[in-house]
Design a protein around this motif. Sequence first.
Motif, PDB file in Angstrom:
ATOM      1  N   ARG A   1       0.962  -1.194   0.109  1.00  0.00           N
ATOM      2  CA  ARG A   1      -0.058  -0.119   0.086  1.00  0.00           C
ATOM      3  C   ARG A   1       0.780   1.258  -0.169  1.00  0.00           C
ATOM      4  O   ARG A   1       1.981   1.054   0.654  1.00  0.00           O
TER       5      ARG A   1
ATOM      6  N   ARG B   1      -1.416  -1.206  -9.256  1.00  0.00           N
ATOM      7  CA  ARG B   1      -2.812  -1.848  -8.732  1.00  0.00           C
ATOM      8  C   ARG B   1      -2.904  -1.835  -7.105  1.00  0.00           C
ATOM      9  O   ARG B   1      -3.938  -2.218  -6.696  1.00  0.00           O
TER      10      ARG B   1
ATOM     11  N   PRO C   1      -3.549  -0.305  -3.291  1.00  0.00           N
ATOM     12  CA  PRO C   1      -4.135   0.711  -2.965  1.00  0.00           C
ATOM     13  C   PRO C   1      -3.302   1.842  -2.602  1.00  0.00           C
ATOM     14  O   PRO C   1      -2.176   1.595  -1.821  1.00  0.00           O
TER      15      PRO C   1
ATOM     16  N   VAL D   1      -3.638   5.704  -0.897  1.00  0.00           N
ATOM     17  CA  VAL D   1      -4.303   6.487   0.070  1.00  0.00           C
ATOM     18  C   VAL D   1      -3.330   8.151  -0.029  1.00  0.00           C
ATOM     19  O   VAL D   1      -2.274   8.103   0.433  1.00  0.00           O
TER      20      VAL D   1
ATOM     21  N   ASN E   1      -6.671   2.894  -8.155  1.00  0.00           N
ATOM     22  CA  ASN E   1      -7.048   2.360  -6.799  1.00  0.00           C
ATOM     23  C   ASN E   1      -6.813   3.302  -5.728  1.00  0.00           C
ATOM     24  O   ASN E   1      -5.963   2.965  -4.797  1.00  0.00           O
ATOM     25  N   VAL E   2      -7.555   4.373  -5.527  1.00  0.00           N
ATOM     26  CA  VAL E   2      -7.072   5.408  -4.887  1.00  0.00           C
ATOM     27  C   VAL E   2      -8.143   5.960  -3.876  1.00  0.00           C
ATOM     28  O   VAL E   2      -9.264   5.904  -4.359  1.00  0.00           O
ATOM     29  N   SER E   3      -7.874   6.257  -2.624  1.00  0.00           N
ATOM     30  CA  SER E   3      -8.750   7.214  -1.952  1.00  0.00           C
ATOM     31  C   SER E   3      -7.991   8.283  -1.118  1.00  0.00           C
ATOM     32  O   SER E   3      -6.758   8.453  -1.340  1.00  0.00           O
TER      33      SER E   3
END
Length: 277
Positions: free
Chosen positions: A112, A222, A224, A226, A249-251
């Motif tokens: 991550r 690919r 995640p 943040v 694949n991001v927040s």
Amino acid sequence: MTVKADDGAQLWAERSGEGDPVMLCHGGPGLWDTFEDLAPLLVERGAAVLRWDQRGCGRSERRGPYSVARSVADIDAVRRHFGLEAVTLLGHSWGARLALHYALAHPEHVTRLVYVSGTGIGPDSGWHPEFVGRLRAGIGERLARWEELASRERRTEAEEREMCVLQWSADFAGPDRGRALRLAERMATPWYGVNFACNAEINAETRTMSEHQLHAACGGLRMPVVIVDGAEDIRPRDAVDSLEQALPNVSRVTLAGAGHMPWVERPAEFAAAVAPR
């Protein structure tokens, strides 16, 4: 603890806690690890935290060469030294950019990516003028002294530290500039001295990088990601928008009442956003 890079350079590193490994990449370029407040927060939440000073900085050997590729290789040396196959990689400011480059080069070793207070993948011209204006406003009544120190061709060590403390005070949120100066003083203690050669060489390299190529490369990540911002960071946060848009694949988490060092000003909220899941 000393880690030997693949070219023999000696890098300072430290491990604390047990659990899922989180490796921290400090800002700069040319500065040192300032995560003494963050590390215990992550340890409390079940992380094994790896801190290190980048090449030529802080407690690491002051020796080049200084480049993005060399810095990426040094991250890999630290990872291998601790016998880790993969880590959560958390980078702050310049360290966020460095962590991104490592993830692009070695995605198999990153579970991550946590991108904190970065400035995106676009050209500096897109955000830097606004940043300079906010910096000057943030320094406030001590601006004249900062300008005097910054304009000198040579400074004593004490003057250099004073200049940095004044500049770093603008990185903290809120109107209480006395509090901001105290937090900046803490960042500068102990004082290891800025490696301006490292800063100049790496910044010159990143300015030549193609936003188009980085955008395309980020589309292939690919793991995640943040993105964590302090809402009151003096670096415009929309500079990061193009990076966010490129990642599949991001927040994104924005912390109110926090500036460039959000774990200092909003520790519980920051730890909740970035701790291992």
